[in-house]
Design an enzyme around this catalytic site. Structure first.
Site, PDB file in Angstrom:
ATOM      1  N   ASN A 158      21.696  22.168  21.113  1.00  0.00           N
ATOM      2  CA  ASN A 158      22.162  22.035  19.731  1.00  0.00           C
ATOM      3  C   ASN A 158      21.073  22.170  18.674  1.00  0.00           C
ATOM      4  OD1 ASN A 158      24.791  21.756  20.516  1.00  0.00           O
ATOM      5  ND2 ASN A 158      24.835  19.527  20.350  1.00  0.00           N
ATOM      6  N   GLU A 181      25.940  29.395  19.005  1.00  0.00           N
ATOM      7  CA  GLU A 181      27.259  28.748  18.889  1.00  0.00           C
ATOM      8  C   GLU A 181      27.535  28.547  17.405  1.00  0.00           C
ATOM      9  OE1 GLU A 181      28.716  25.047  21.304  1.00  0.00           O
ATOM     10  OE2 GLU A 181      27.800  24.280  19.468  1.00  0.00           O
ATOM     11  N   TRP A 239      32.359   8.782  26.105  1.00  0.00           N
ATOM     12  CA  TRP A 239      31.614  10.008  25.809  1.00  0.00           C
ATOM     13  C   TRP A 239      30.156   9.823  26.238  1.00  0.00           C
ATOM     14  CZ3 TRP A 239      27.586  10.686  22.093  1.00  0.00           C
ATOM     15  CH2 TRP A 239      27.110  12.018  22.026  1.00  0.00           C
ATOM     16  N   ARG A 249      36.207  13.829  19.855  1.00  0.00           N
ATOM     17  CA  ARG A 249      36.200  14.505  21.147  1.00  0.00           C
ATOM     18  C   ARG A 249      37.628  14.791  21.589  1.00  0.00           C
ATOM     19  NH1 ARG A 249      31.996  15.699  19.964  1.00  0.00           N
ATOM     20  NH2 ARG A 249      29.998  15.464  20.960  1.00  0.00           N
ATOM     21  N   ASP A 291      32.833  25.592  29.222  1.00  0.00           N
ATOM     22  CA  ASP A 291      32.317  24.627  28.245  1.00  0.00           C
ATOM     23  C   ASP A 291      32.457  23.202  28.786  1.00  0.00           C
ATOM     24  OD1 ASP A 291      31.329  23.769  25.733  1.00  0.00           O
ATOM     25  OD2 ASP A 291      33.370  23.432  25.014  1.00  0.00           O
ATOM     26  N   HIS A 296      21.680  12.313  18.288  1.00  0.00           N
ATOM     27  CA  HIS A 296      22.838  13.133  17.905  1.00  0.00           C
ATOM     28  C   HIS A 296      23.106  12.871  16.421  1.00  0.00           C
ATOM     29  CE1 HIS A 296      26.648  15.251  18.186  1.00  0.00           C
ATOM     30  NE2 HIS A 296      26.433  15.530  19.453  1.00  0.00           N
ATOM     31  N   SER A 342      19.174  17.436  22.725  1.00  0.00           N
ATOM     32  CA  SER A 342      18.408  17.476  23.973  1.00  0.00           C
ATOM     33  C   SER A 342      17.037  18.111  23.759  1.00  0.00           C
ATOM     34  CB  SER A 342      19.191  18.256  25.030  1.00  0.00           C
ATOM     35  OG  SER A 342      19.439  19.585  24.599  1.00  0.00           O
TER      36      SER A 342
HETATM   37  O1  SFD Z   1      27.208  18.826  22.228  1.00  0.00           O
HETATM   38  C1  SFD Z   1      16.066   3.347  31.671  1.00  0.00           C
HETATM   39  N1  SFD Z   1      23.703  15.764  23.640  1.00  0.00           N
HETATM   40  C2  SFD Z   1      23.614  17.151  23.487  1.00  0.00           C
HETATM   41  N2  SFD Z   1      22.482  17.795  23.140  1.00  0.00           N
HETATM   42  C3  SFD Z   1      22.386  19.148  23.146  1.00  0.00           C
HETATM   43  O2  SFD Z   1      21.308  19.700  22.834  1.00  0.00           O
HETATM   44  N3  SFD Z   1      23.466  19.927  23.489  1.00  0.00           N
HETATM   45  C4  SFD Z   1      24.668  19.379  23.858  1.00  0.00           C
HETATM   46  O3  SFD Z   1      25.581  20.108  24.258  1.00  0.00           O
HETATM   47  C5  SFD Z   1      24.806  17.940  23.752  1.00  0.00           C
HETATM   48  N4  SFD Z   1      26.024  17.299  23.994  1.00  0.00           N
HETATM   49  C6  SFD Z   1      25.951  15.999  24.548  1.00  0.00           C
HETATM   50  C7  SFD Z   1      24.815  15.192  24.267  1.00  0.00           C
HETATM   51  C8  SFD Z   1      24.852  13.838  24.692  1.00  0.00           C
HETATM   52  C9  SFD Z   1      25.941  13.369  25.414  1.00  0.00           C
HETATM   53  C10 SFD Z   1      25.966  11.930  25.827  1.00  0.00           C
HETATM   54  C11 SFD Z   1      27.012  14.234  25.745  1.00  0.00           C
HETATM   55  C12 SFD Z   1      27.013  15.547  25.305  1.00  0.00           C
HETATM   56  C13 SFD Z   1      28.158  13.741  26.558  1.00  0.00           C
HETATM   57  C14 SFD Z   1      22.558  14.932  23.209  1.00  0.00           C
HETATM   58  C15 SFD Z   1      21.425  14.812  24.242  1.00  0.00           C
HETATM   59  O4  SFD Z   1      21.929  14.603  25.506  1.00  0.00           O
HETATM   60  C16 SFD Z   1      20.488  13.677  23.832  1.00  0.00           C
HETATM   61  O5  SFD Z   1      20.042  13.979  22.543  1.00  0.00           O
HETATM   62  C17 SFD Z   1      19.256  13.480  24.720  1.00  0.00           C
HETATM   63  O6  SFD Z   1      19.629  13.367  26.071  1.00  0.00           O
HETATM   64  C18 SFD Z   1      18.456  12.252  24.297  1.00  0.00           C
HETATM   65  O7  SFD Z   1      17.319  12.108  25.097  1.00  0.00           O
HETATM   66  P1  SFD Z   1      16.685  10.651  25.458  1.00  0.00           P
HETATM   67  O8  SFD Z   1      15.546  10.890  26.386  1.00  0.00           O
HETATM   68  O9  SFD Z   1      16.466   9.873  24.236  1.00  0.00           O
HETATM   69  O10 SFD Z   1      17.884   9.906  26.268  1.00  0.00           O
HETATM   70  P2  SFD Z   1      18.462  10.256  27.741  1.00  0.00           P
HETATM   71  O11 SFD Z   1      18.311  11.697  28.050  1.00  0.00           O
HETATM   72  O12 SFD Z   1      19.840   9.696  27.783  1.00  0.00           O
HETATM   73  O13 SFD Z   1      17.510   9.435  28.746  1.00  0.00           O
HETATM   74  C19 SFD Z   1      17.463   8.027  28.808  1.00  0.00           C
HETATM   75  C20 SFD Z   1      16.691   7.646  30.046  1.00  0.00           C
HETATM   76  O14 SFD Z   1      16.388   6.244  30.051  1.00  0.00           O
HETATM   77  C21 SFD Z   1      16.673   5.713  31.335  1.00  0.00           C
HETATM   78  N5  SFD Z   1      16.899   4.281  31.160  1.00  0.00           N
HETATM   79  N6  SFD Z   1      14.961   3.484  32.439  1.00  0.00           N
HETATM   80  C22 SFD Z   1      14.335   2.341  32.842  1.00  0.00           C
HETATM   81  N7  SFD Z   1      14.786   1.076  32.497  1.00  0.00           N
HETATM   82  C23 SFD Z   1      15.910   0.930  31.728  1.00  0.00           C
HETATM   83  N8  SFD Z   1      16.334  -0.314  31.410  1.00  0.00           N
HETATM   84  C24 SFD Z   1      16.590   2.097  31.279  1.00  0.00           C
HETATM   85  N9  SFD Z   1      17.716   2.311  30.533  1.00  0.00           N
HETATM   86  C25 SFD Z   1      17.877   3.654  30.452  1.00  0.00           C
HETATM   87  C26 SFD Z   1      17.882   6.523  31.811  1.00  0.00           C
HETATM   88  O15 SFD Z   1      18.074   6.440  33.198  1.00  0.00           O
HETATM   89  C27 SFD Z   1      17.441   7.921  31.365  1.00  0.00           C
HETATM   90  O16 SFD Z   1      16.543   8.482  32.292  1.00  0.00           O
HETATM   91  S1  SFD Z   1      27.246  17.526  22.795  1.00  0.00           S
HETATM   92  O17 SFD Z   1      28.553  17.261  23.391  1.00  0.00           O
HETATM   93  O18 SFD Z   1      26.902  16.547  21.830  1.00  0.00           O
HETATM   94  P1  AMP Z   2      29.619  18.417  19.306  1.00  0.00           P
HETATM   95  O1  AMP Z   2      30.244  19.194  20.405  1.00  0.00           O
HETATM   96  O2  AMP Z   2      30.627  17.778  18.375  1.00  0.00           O
HETATM   97  O3  AMP Z   2      28.563  17.478  19.776  1.00  0.00           O
HETATM   98  O4  AMP Z   2      28.875  19.465  18.370  1.00  0.00           O
HETATM   99  C1  AMP Z   2      27.851  20.307  18.804  1.00  0.00           C
HETATM  100  C2  AMP Z   2      27.111  20.771  17.587  1.00  0.00           C
HETATM  101  O5  AMP Z   2      28.009  21.397  16.667  1.00  0.00           O
HETATM  102  C3  AMP Z   2      26.447  19.675  16.790  1.00  0.00           C
HETATM  103  O6  AMP Z   2      25.264  20.221  16.264  1.00  0.00           O
HETATM  104  C4  AMP Z   2      27.436  19.357  15.705  1.00  0.00           C
HETATM  105  O7  AMP Z   2      26.822  18.813  14.555  1.00  0.00           O
HETATM  106  C5  AMP Z   2      28.017  20.717  15.406  1.00  0.00           C
HETATM  107  N1  AMP Z   2      29.424  20.692  14.950  1.00  0.00           N
HETATM  108  C6  AMP Z   2      30.504  20.262  15.656  1.00  0.00           C
HETATM  109  N2  AMP Z   2      31.638  20.418  14.946  1.00  0.00           N
HETATM  110  C7  AMP Z   2      31.281  20.962  13.765  1.00  0.00           C
HETATM  111  C8  AMP Z   2      32.000  21.362  12.590  1.00  0.00           C
HETATM  112  N3  AMP Z   2      33.325  21.233  12.502  1.00  0.00           N
HETATM  113  N4  AMP Z   2      31.282  21.871  11.571  1.00  0.00           N
HETATM  114  C9  AMP Z   2      29.937  22.003  11.635  1.00  0.00           C
HETATM  115  N5  AMP Z   2      29.210  21.645  12.717  1.00  0.00           N
HETATM  116  C10 AMP Z   2      29.865  21.145  13.764  1.00  0.00           C
END
Ligand code: SFD
Ligand code: AMP
Length: 626
Positions: A64, A128, A222, A253, A355, A392, A439
């Site tokens: 993203n 995207e 989620w 979602r 997706d 996010h 990510s």
């Molecule tokens: O679009 C301990 N995110 C998405 N990012 C994208 O770039 N594209 C996407 O398509 C994304 N989609 C998405 C995303 C998130 C989620 C939940 C979904 C879908 C369903 C966001 C990214 O995933 C997010 O920004 C990053 O992963 C954040 O990285 P970080 O490192 O801050 O968090 P992490 O990856 O979740 O890792 C956490 C780690 O900590 C560990 N942990 N370890 C030791 N002791 C403890 N007590 C701990 N507690 C946690 C975990 O095991 C893990 O290793 S979209 O749908 O939004």
């Molecule tokens: P999401 O699947 O909702 O996590 O969205 C993935 C990426 O698309 C994120 O960067 C969001 O901010 C962006 N996004 C999702 N829906 C919209 C929308 N309706 N308009 C603009 N950006 C969006």
């Protein structure tokens, strides 16, 4: 389980990375480079297995944040403006810019390591949206974690990673963070990690609010159920200043299985409508004026997109549908040639399923089991329960130093991404006010933080002392739930019901009930007020007293006890900051019914700090600096 049987293992390192997710992997990769140069040791500790830990466990279908700076399409300033607008003016320009200017190189590394990125006919990444690129990302986390592990292995005996060790308590000495304590979730081992610098990257938090899916659906949220507030707990307990603790994220979602909407809105150009087929982003556009200048800017901030949808539901116009059928029909209709149109239809169908299969497999199962064909039927969408995920479209995390060349004086204190506690760094969901890193940006911020943390180790070469007297009470406190269970479990014939203790599952339900009903959860339409918040805070204080009586029958439950204590601390920081900010700024995330509009005086950061010496909370308002 007898706590006297636990072995105490002490590990000494220079940089200690907590977590094994995207930020931690970026940190390990970058730290290894600088550690090699300076003869430093790097140790990473994850509660799970890095190969599939954290938010990217199931994979992702898009990256993203990709700027494409070399193509000159976007500028760093554009991105800062976009992020700040999405967060209704509340963001740190210096932090967002620092990530944005470095993120592309991280994405190029992912590709080099084997991540398949969609390409068009000219070999260019397929966007995207403006900032998002499409990936075949089912194995995203495997690929990235393998590179991180390899980097640590290349350090020889100076690099190490530990899996299935749950970190809970910071170790502090002389105003500095000098390590962390935790325990193995598989063996009777209590761990002390001593370090010159510590990087907190343990993700965000879920299950603080009552989830929409309960009972057997509880684990389907989620956000991954394994991220439970460890990052916030760790920085709070270190006495670090925190920011944006009021900014939860409520994603929209696909209903019940939480499939992503980004590809539908941006790539497939789909619309969401109410049950009557009305596009509420158009029919309710007037509402956005109330939230100007952010509401009237493009794109409409995520929380306001939610808000318009919530207004529809309030008016009785639900369910809300993603019009996947219309979107696919319109894309196919643009192709005059019949054969080509049929091929395009098959391609779109396959992309629609991929997706979900790339990142939310359960949503594909949901479609299949409900006979939904995206090209024929619309699908319901809904607002989730609130989560804490600053990477996010949320923002809650530690208040960290910016980079020297970009940060205003008030935002720079020596080392990028260092919290207000010496030697303690934060990245990814652990650092606040720098939303939309996702990510790729989290990985990048991990790199930035790790490079700075190694510099800190070079500047502070002495190993800080920790005394045995300091460690003993920490060990007693962490293992205590096992002792409580051991002592009292025979008192009743059902070990879950006992007047002498509370089990972590019950404790979590109690927390979720308080947060949902008093702090504006999903069941009350995300509405709250001072009176409700104060009542919620009162109940939370009783919970805090009762947390001393948590009981664990085994190591897994011991982890659950601490996960829920972490959640409780995140909840407290949240309620305190909701109370502090006397306005409504993100109406689709939460609505203060007693202060229903934005206020100019709250164009500011709401920060807080818990003082480990006095056990007191301090609330701090900080100016937004451009
Ligand atoms: O679009 C301990 N995110 C998405 N990012 C994208 O770039 N594209 C996407 O398509 C994304 N989609 C998405 C995303 C998130 C989620 C939940 C979904 C879908 C369903 C966001 C990214 O995933 C997010 O920004 C990053 O992963 C954040 O990285 P970080 O490192 O801050 O968090 P992490 O990856 O979740 O890792 C956490 C780690 O900590 C560990 N942990 N370890 C030791 N002791 C403890 N007590 C701990 N507690 C946690 C975990 O095991 C893990 O290793 S979209 O749908 O939004
Ligand atoms: P999401 O699947 O909702 O996590 O969205 C993935 C990426 O698309 C994120 O960067 C969001 O901010 C962006 N996004 C999702 N829906 C919209 C929308 N309706 N308009 C603009 N950006 C969006």
């Amino acid at each position: 389980m007898n706590i006297h049987d636990f072995e105490t293992v002490v590990i000494e390192t220079d940089l200690l990375i907590l977590g094994g997710g995207m930020a931690a992997c970026g940190a390990a990769y970058e730290a290894a480079f600088w550690a090699k140069k300076h003869g430093m040791r790097v140790t990473l500790v994850d509660k799970a297995a890095m190969e599939r830990s954290g938010a990217v466990a199931m994979g992702l279908s898009a990256i993203n944040l990709y700027m494409g700076l070399d193509k000159g399409k976007n500028s760093v300033e554009d991105y800062v403006r976009y992020v700040k607008n999405d967060l209704m003016g509340i963001a740190r320009d210096d932090l967002v810019a620092n990530i944005a200017r470095h993120v592309d190189s991280s994405v190029h590394l992912f590709e080099k390591w084997g991540l398949p990125i969609w390409k068009d006919g000219q070999g260019e990444y397929v966007n995207e949206g403006r900032w998002q690129i499409m990936i075949h990302g089912e194995s995203y986390k495997n690929i990235v974690s393998e590179a991180a592990k390899n980097a640590l292995r290349e350090l020889g005996d100076r690099g190490a990673y530990y899996e299935r060790i749950f970190i809970t308590e910071p170790l502090l000495a002389g105003g500095r963070c000098v390590g962390a304590a935790g325990f193995s979730v598989r063996e009777q081992k209590f761990y002390i990690f001593r370090a010159k610098a510590v990087l907190d990257s343990m993700g965000g938090a879920v299950h603080i609010f009552r989830p929409r899916s309960v009972g057997e659906g509880l684990g389907r949220s989620w956000y991954p159920p394994f991220n439970s507030g460890a990052s916030a707990y760790f920085t709070l307990r270190s006495g670090a200043e925190m920011t944006c603790q009021e900014v939860r994220f409520v994603p929209v979602r696909f209903k019940d299985a939480y499939g992503p909407v980004g590809a539908w809105f941006l790539l497939f150009k789909s619309k969401a409508t109410n049950a009557k087929g009305e596009d509420y982003m158009e029919t309710r556009a007037g509402e956005l004026e109330k939230w100007a200048p952010y509401g009237t800017a493009k794109p409409t901030p995520a929380n306001l997109r939610n808000y318009l949808m919530l207004l529809e539901l309030e008016a009785g116009n639900g369910p809300i549908f993603m019009r996947t059928d219309d979107a696919i029909r319109e894309l196919v209709a643009q192709i005059p040639d019949e054969k080509e149109a049929a091929r395009k239809l098959r391609e779109l169908e396959s992309e629609a399923w991929e997706d979900f299969l790339d990142m939310t497999i359960s949503q594909a199962l949901h479609w299949a089991s409900h006979n939904i064909m995206p090209e024929k039927d619309p699908s319901e969408i809904a607002a989730c329960e609130p989560y804490f995920i600053s990477s996010h479209s949320g923002a809650s995390g530690a208040w960290v130093s910016g980079p020297e060349d970009l940060a205003p004086a008030a935002h720079f204190w020596g080392y990028p991404n260092m919290t207000t506690v010496q030697g303690l760094f934060a990245a990814g969901d652990a650092s606040g006010a720098s939303s939309h890193k996702f990510s790729s940006g989290s990985f990048t911020e991990g790199r930035i933080a790790a490079k700075a943390a190694i510099a800190f180790c070079v500047d502070h070469p002495g190993m800080p002392e920790i005394s045995l007297e300091q460690i003993d009470p920490v060990r007693q406190r962490i293992l205590k739930p096992l002792d409580i269970f051991e002592e009292h479990h025979a008192y009743t014939n059902d070990e879950d019901v006992n007047p002498r203790y509370i089990k972590p599952r019950m404790f979590m339900f109690r927390l979720q009930k308080i947060m949902d009903e008093y702090a504006g959860g999903a069941s009350v339409g995300f509405r709250t007020s001072e009176a409700l918040l104060k009542k919620g805070m009162e109940y939370l204080q009783f919970m805090k007293e009762d947390s001393e009586k948590l009981a664990a029958r085994d190591l897994n439950e011991l982890m659950r006890c601490w996960e829920n204590i972490h959640r409780m601390w995140q909840a407290e920081a949240h309620i305190r900051t909701l109370l502090f900010r006397e306005e409504t700024r993100w109406p689709g995330y939460y609505f203060r019914t007693d202060h229903p509009a934005m206020k100019a005086e709250w164009e500011a950061f709401a920060n807080c700090r818990w003082d480990p010496e006095t056990d007191r909370w301090e609330m701090i308002r900080r100016a937004i600096e451009d």
